[in-house]
Design a protein around this motif. Structure first.
Motif, short mmCIF file in Angstrom:
data_model
loop_
_atom_site.label_atom_id
_atom_site.label_comp_id
_atom_site.label_asym_id
_atom_site.label_seq_id
_atom_site.Cartn_x
_atom_site.Cartn_y
_atom_site.Cartn_z
N SER A 1 0.83 -1.20 0.00
CA SER A 1 0.00 0.00 0.00
C SER A 1 0.87 1.25 0.00
O SER A 1 0.61 2.19 -0.74
CB SER A 1 -0.93 0.00 1.21
OG SER A 1 -1.68 1.18 1.27
N ASN B 1 -7.20 4.01 0.65
CA ASN B 1 -7.65 3.75 2.00
C ASN B 1 -8.62 2.57 2.01
O ASN B 1 -9.52 2.48 1.19
CB ASN B 1 -8.32 5.02 2.55
CG ASN B 1 -8.72 4.86 4.00
OD1 ASN B 1 -9.75 4.26 4.28
ND2 ASN B 1 -7.91 5.40 4.90
N GLU B 2 -8.45 1.67 3.01
CA GLU B 2 -9.31 0.50 3.10
C GLU B 2 -10.77 0.89 3.32
O GLU B 2 -11.69 0.25 2.79
CB GLU B 2 -8.84 -0.40 4.24
CG GLU B 2 -9.64 -1.69 4.35
CD GLU B 2 -9.11 -2.60 5.45
OE1 GLU B 2 -9.91 -3.40 5.98
OE2 GLU B 2 -7.90 -2.49 5.80
N GLN C 1 0.92 3.94 -2.92
CA GLN C 1 0.50 5.30 -2.61
C GLN C 1 1.59 6.32 -2.95
O GLN C 1 1.30 7.44 -3.36
CB GLN C 1 0.14 5.41 -1.13
CG GLN C 1 -1.18 4.72 -0.79
CD GLN C 1 -1.46 4.74 0.69
OE1 GLN C 1 -0.56 4.98 1.50
NE2 GLN C 1 -2.70 4.48 1.05
N THR D 1 -12.26 3.49 2.14
CA THR D 1 -12.79 3.89 0.84
C THR D 1 -13.19 2.68 0.02
O THR D 1 -14.25 2.65 -0.62
CB THR D 1 -11.73 4.71 0.08
OG1 THR D 1 -11.39 5.87 0.83
CG2 THR D 1 -12.23 5.10 -1.30
#
Length: 381
Positions: free
Chosen positions: A13, A59-60, A17, A62
């Protein structure tokens, strides 16, 4: 099924990102979630929100919001749902995986039918492999392609076949007449154009109506302008297909061949009356069948059958049936001959069909009257 790498989700992640802009557009996230589900999930393999977030670098929370929204709709006409461990209790795959999934476009049965249909068309091997791969991927089964790495092209493959299918579809849809050359086999088994007596390649002008499979062959149901009735041509023998240059409009419409005036031509009914695709009327036919009815119903869907008793052969009781069908005589002649060896089918009426069978039987008896004729004429005898 291809599997997404399960390394360190938080690390994946952070790396993802870092390469993204600070605020990824919502539309892009939605598309990427759906693409991920389509590529890596099916009814026995899901992805968790955490895995999706790590893969996309978002984001998880989201991801969960979008997944729940998908669950209340059918994006691209496909259901999005969540697989729990209870849902996978009877999974057939060796590695079922809980999580979110998107329903495949085709289920396994539909995929199998489509794939078998593609195989019947006998196209180029490489094209066939790619087409089947697409069908498998739509069914969420791309990992099962291991046996399709090499598919041979048939010896007599028509390189124009796929283009002809497209042209025929267009011509049928727009009721346009077509012109082409039609092939036969030479001594080496190669397809070569038919020729007139002077050696000129014969050209056919045709009104196309329908494409269909029958007896493992792909046919064009059409009206050839030189004949009055319908014709049934093998699509893979068509070459140099094109629209008529002088006049694209068809000479006759399919409804012109309807058995009942002012009623549409029923192609399903028409083909059901012909175990083999041949021209000519369908007539009432009566027969007697002794033993199983597989030879009948494998070829005739609408037979009228009555139990007529029992006979004993070699100590075994066998049922006897009176059967009535409406079918083409010539096609029924061919059908009856393929089962003649057992002697379990007798045509009762019409008398014209009985006479044709008698004539064929007499020719066969004359041809094979001397069983060792072939041995006597052999140079090795």
């Amino acid at each position: 099924m291809s599997r997404m790498a399960d390394d360190d989700p938080s690390r994946a992640s952070r790396m993802s990102q870092a390469s993204r802009t600070p605020r990824t557009p919502t539309a892009q996230i939605v598309v990427e979630i759906l693409e991920l589900l389509a590529a890596h999930t099916d009814r026995e393999h899901g992805l968790t929100a955490a895995q999706i977030a790590a893969r996309l670098g978002v984001n998880e929370k989201t991801v969960r919001t979008h997944l729940r929204a998908f669950g209340d709709m059918t994006p691209l006409g496909r259901k999005v749902g969540h697989l729990g461990r209870a849902d996978l209790a009877h999974a057939e795959s060796a590695d079922p995986r809980p999580g979110w999934y998107i329903e495949p476009v085709f289920d396994t049965a539909q995929m199998r039918l489509l794939t078998d249909g593609v195989m019947l068309s006998r196209p180029d091997g490489e094209y066939l492999r790619d087409l089947i791969a697409k069908i498998y991927s739509f069914a969420g089964r791309s990992g099962q392609l291991r046996g399709l790495t090499r598919l041979d092209t048939p010896k007599n493959y028509n390189t124009e076949f796929l283009n002809n299918i497209e042209l025929l579809n267009d011509a049928i849809a727009h009721e346009r007449a077509i012109t082409f050359h039609y092939c036969t086999y030479d001594i080496d088994g190669r397809l070569v154009p038919r020729r007139d007596g002077d050696g000129t390649i014969r050209e056919y002008h045709v009104d196309p109506y329908h494409l269909m499979y029958k007896n493992n062959l792909y046919y064009l149901l059409c009206h050839m302008h030189v004949y009055d009735g319908l014709s049934y041509l093998h699509v893979d023998r068509i070459r140099d297909l094109r629209l008529d240059e002088a006049d694209h409009s068809i000479v006759k419409r399919l409804d012109d061949f309807s058995d009942e005036p002012d009623r549409p031509f029923d192609i399903t009914h028409h083909m059901a009356q012909r175990p083999y695709p041949v021209n000519g009327p369908a007539v009432p036919i009566s027969m007697r069948i002794t033993g199983p009815l597989e030879p009948l119903y494998d070829w005739f869907d609408d037979a009228d059958v009555t139990r007529a008793g029992t006979v004993t052969r070699n100590g075994t009781a066998r049922p006897v049936y009176e059967v009535h069908v409406v079918a083409n005589e010539r096609a029924t002649l061919w059908w009856a001959l393929q089962y003649a060896d057992g002697g379990d089918i007798e045509i009762i009426a019409p008398s014209s069909l009985r006479e044709r069978l008698r004539e064929v039987g007499a020719r066969l008896a004359a041809t094979y009257a001397t069983t060792d004729a072939a041995d006597e004429s052999s140079p090795c005898a």
